[in-house]
Write a protein that holds these residues in place. Structure first.
Motif, PDB file in Angstrom:
ATOM      1  N   THR A   9       0.840  -1.189   0.000  1.00 35.72           N
ATOM      2  CA  THR A   9       0.000   0.000   0.000  1.00 35.72           C
ATOM      3  C   THR A   9       0.877   1.240   0.000  1.00 35.72           C
ATOM      4  OG1 THR A   9      -1.724  -1.135   1.278  1.00 35.72           O
ATOM      5  CG2 THR A   9      -1.805   1.274   1.199  1.00 35.72           C
ATOM      6  N   ILE A  10       0.597   2.138  -0.928  1.00 34.59           N
ATOM      7  CA  ILE A  10       1.291   3.425  -0.976  1.00 34.59           C
ATOM      8  C   ILE A  10       0.407   4.482  -0.327  1.00 34.59           C
ATOM      9  CG2 ILE A  10       2.165   5.249  -2.484  1.00 34.59           C
ATOM     10  CD1 ILE A  10       2.884   3.193  -4.499  1.00 34.59           C
ATOM     11  N   SER A  11       1.035   5.341   0.443  1.00 34.49           N
ATOM     12  CA  SER A  11       0.317   6.464   1.036  1.00 34.49           C
ATOM     13  C   SER A  11       1.241   7.671   1.074  1.00 34.49           C
ATOM     14  CB  SER A  11      -0.149   6.124   2.456  1.00 34.49           C
ATOM     15  OG  SER A  11       0.957   5.827   3.288  1.00 34.49           O
ATOM     16  N   ARG A  12       0.663   8.828   1.242  1.00 34.38           N
ATOM     17  CA  ARG A  12       1.489  10.022   1.324  1.00 34.38           C
ATOM     18  C   ARG A  12       0.896  10.989   2.335  1.00 34.38           C
ATOM     19  NH1 ARG A  12       1.966  12.442  -4.430  1.00 34.38           N
ATOM     20  NH2 ARG A  12       3.232  14.005  -3.345  1.00 34.38           N
ATOM     21  N   ASP A  13       1.775  11.756   2.937  1.00 33.35           N
ATOM     22  CA  ASP A  13       1.385  12.805   3.872  1.00 33.35           C
ATOM     23  C   ASP A  13       2.073  14.070   3.389  1.00 33.35           C
ATOM     24  OD1 ASP A  13       1.026  14.599   5.966  1.00 33.35           O
ATOM     25  OD2 ASP A  13       1.162  13.033   7.499  1.00 33.35           O
ATOM     26  N   ASN A  14       1.356  14.881   2.644  1.00 32.60           N
ATOM     27  CA  ASN A  14       1.977  16.073   2.066  1.00 32.60           C
ATOM     28  C   ASN A  14       2.357  17.087   3.138  1.00 32.60           C
ATOM     29  OD1 ASN A  14       1.897  15.118  -0.561  1.00 32.60           O
ATOM     30  ND2 ASN A  14      -0.098  16.029  -0.984  1.00 32.60           N
ATOM     31  N   ALA A  15       1.681  17.058   4.254  1.00 37.22           N
ATOM     32  CA  ALA A  15       2.052  17.969   5.343  1.00 37.22           C
ATOM     33  C   ALA A  15       3.424  17.600   5.906  1.00 37.22           C
ATOM     34  CB  ALA A  15       1.001  17.927   6.442  1.00 37.22           C
ATOM     35  N   LYS A  16       3.732  16.295   5.909  1.00 39.04           N
ATOM     36  CA  LYS A  16       5.030  15.831   6.408  1.00 39.04           C
ATOM     37  C   LYS A  16       6.026  15.600   5.279  1.00 39.04           C
ATOM     38  CE  LYS A  16       3.091  13.561  10.497  1.00 39.04           C
ATOM     39  NZ  LYS A  16       2.954  12.277  11.238  1.00 39.04           N
ATOM     40  N   ASN A  17       5.575  15.777   4.038  1.00 40.74           N
ATOM     41  CA  ASN A  17       6.467  15.624   2.886  1.00 40.74           C
ATOM     42  C   ASN A  17       7.026  14.213   2.781  1.00 40.74           C
ATOM     43  OD1 ASN A  17       7.749  16.685   0.602  1.00 40.74           O
ATOM     44  ND2 ASN A  17       9.609  17.179   1.743  1.00 40.74           N
ATOM     45  N   THR A  18       6.167  13.223   2.979  1.00 37.53           N
ATOM     46  CA  THR A  18       6.610  11.836   2.905  1.00 37.53           C
ATOM     47  C   THR A  18       5.672  11.013   2.033  1.00 37.53           C
ATOM     48  OG1 THR A  18       5.374  11.239   4.892  1.00 37.53           O
ATOM     49  CG2 THR A  18       7.682  11.889   5.183  1.00 37.53           C
ATOM     50  N   VAL A  19       6.245   9.988   1.413  1.00 39.26           N
ATOM     51  CA  VAL A  19       5.490   8.975   0.696  1.00 39.26           C
ATOM     52  C   VAL A  19       5.967   7.627   1.215  1.00 39.26           C
ATOM     53  CG1 VAL A  19       5.020   7.904  -1.525  1.00 39.26           C
ATOM     54  CG2 VAL A  19       5.196  10.386  -1.356  1.00 39.26           C
ATOM     55  N   ASP A  20       5.054   6.804   1.679  1.00 36.56           N
ATOM     56  CA  ASP A  20       5.406   5.533   2.285  1.00 36.56           C
ATOM     57  C   ASP A  20       4.940   4.356   1.433  1.00 36.56           C
ATOM     58  OD1 ASP A  20       4.776   6.571   5.731  1.00 36.56           O
ATOM     59  OD2 ASP A  20       6.448   6.971   4.368  1.00 36.56           O
ATOM     60  N   LEU A  21       5.646   3.253   1.598  1.00 36.13           N
ATOM     61  CA  LEU A  21       5.257   1.996   0.974  1.00 36.13           C
ATOM     62  C   LEU A  21       5.163   0.950   2.075  1.00 36.13           C
ATOM     63  CD1 LEU A  21       4.712   0.380  -1.651  1.00 36.13           C
ATOM     64  CD2 LEU A  21       7.152  -0.188  -1.667  1.00 36.13           C
ATOM     65  N   GLN A  22       3.947   0.579   2.424  1.00 34.45           N
ATOM     66  CA  GLN A  22       3.722  -0.467   3.418  1.00 34.45           C
ATOM     67  C   GLN A  22       3.691  -1.801   2.701  1.00 34.45           C
ATOM     68  OE1 GLN A  22       3.408  -0.359   6.850  1.00 34.45           O
ATOM     69  NE2 GLN A  22       3.350  -2.583   6.721  1.00 34.45           N
ATOM     70  N   MET A  23       4.576  -2.698   3.100  1.00 31.22           N
ATOM     71  CA  MET A  23       4.699  -3.993   2.448  1.00 31.22           C
ATOM     72  C   MET A  23       4.344  -5.084   3.442  1.00 31.22           C
ATOM     73  SD  MET A  23       8.199  -3.343   0.263  1.00 31.22           S
ATOM     74  CE  MET A  23       9.212  -3.214   1.740  1.00 31.22           C
ATOM     75  N   ASN A  24       3.295  -5.812   3.161  1.00 28.78           N
ATOM     76  CA  ASN A  24       2.847  -6.899   4.028  1.00 28.78           C
ATOM     77  C   ASN A  24       3.015  -8.235   3.335  1.00 28.78           C
ATOM     78  OD1 ASN A  24       2.021  -4.969   5.945  1.00 28.78           O
ATOM     79  ND2 ASN A  24      -0.029  -4.842   5.074  1.00 28.78           N
ATOM     80  N   ASN A  25       3.047  -9.281   4.133  1.00 28.86           N
ATOM     81  CA  ASN A  25       3.165 -10.649   3.602  1.00 28.86           C
ATOM     82  C   ASN A  25       4.293 -10.732   2.566  1.00 28.86           C
ATOM     83  OD1 ASN A  25       2.556 -13.345   3.190  1.00 28.86           O
ATOM     84  ND2 ASN A  25       0.958 -12.909   1.671  1.00 28.86           N
ATOM     85  N   LEU A  26       5.459 -10.275   2.967  1.00 25.99           N
ATOM     86  CA  LEU A  26       6.589 -10.244   2.042  1.00 25.99           C
ATOM     87  C   LEU A  26       7.010 -11.646   1.630  1.00 25.99           C
ATOM     88  CD1 LEU A  26       8.515  -7.317   3.694  1.00 25.99           C
ATOM     89  CD2 LEU A  26       7.889  -7.434   1.267  1.00 25.99           C
ATOM     90  N   LYS A  27       7.471 -11.731   0.395  1.00 24.72           N
ATOM     91  CA  LYS A  27       7.909 -12.990  -0.183  1.00 24.72           C
ATOM     92  C   LYS A  27       9.369 -12.873  -0.604  1.00 24.72           C
ATOM     93  CE  LYS A  27       3.281 -13.656  -2.146  1.00 24.72           C
ATOM     94  NZ  LYS A  27       2.501 -13.899  -3.395  1.00 24.72           N
ATOM     95  N   PRO A  28      10.084 -13.987  -0.694  1.00 24.85           N
ATOM     96  CA  PRO A  28      11.487 -13.915  -1.133  1.00 24.85           C
ATOM     97  C   PRO A  28      11.636 -13.212  -2.482  1.00 24.85           C
ATOM     98  CG  PRO A  28      11.049 -16.053  -0.174  1.00 24.85           C
ATOM     99  CD  PRO A  28       9.722 -15.344  -0.258  1.00 24.85           C
TER     100      PRO A  28
END
Length: 128
Positions: free
Chosen positions: A69-88
């Motif tokens: 899931t990608i999300s962003r917080d323009n007030a904090k000037n960040t873009v995050d990538l939440q990665m779940n159930n990671l695979k090799p």
């Protein structure tokens, strides 16, 4: 060339979660589309996901849809990538990218790589 800085990479086990973050000096990209790409050893860089300037629209590669899931917080000037159930097979260097001109997701997905601004990358390693 405006610098993007990624953080949050590391070594995890299959099934674990990891959150990557991307920021840039100033607030140049808070009104522009941004995205994440990755490059595994011996492979070409591939698209992971993108988010439009407001954060209301996102788009993902089939290989990660439903897990990342990608999300962003323009007030904090960040873009995050939440990665779940990671695979090799998610093991790669992950890069943040920003469009210098476009607001919509297409500005990331359809742009030639040389037309985007890139971070230096952060390593994600998933062990089985």
């Amino acid at each position: 060339q405006v610098m993007l800085v990624e953080s949050g990479g590391g070594l995890v086990q299959a099934g674990d979660s990891l959150r990557l973050s991307c920021t840039s000096p100033g607030r140049i990209f808070t009104t522009k589309a941004m995205g994440w790409f990755r490059q595994a050893p011996g492979k070409e860089r591939e698209f992971v996901g993108a988010i439009n300037w407001s954060g209301y629209n996102t788009y993902y590669a089939d290989s990660v849809r439903g897990r990342f899931t990608i999300s962003r917080d323009n007030a904090k000037n960040t873009v995050d990538l939440q990665m779940n159930n990671l695979k090799p097979e998610d093991t790669a260097v992950y890069y943040c990218a920003a469009s210098p001109t476009g607001e919509a997701i297409a500005a990331i997905v359809q742009a030639p790589p040389q037309n985007l601004n890139w971070g230096q990358g952060t390593q994600v390693t998933v062990s089985s």
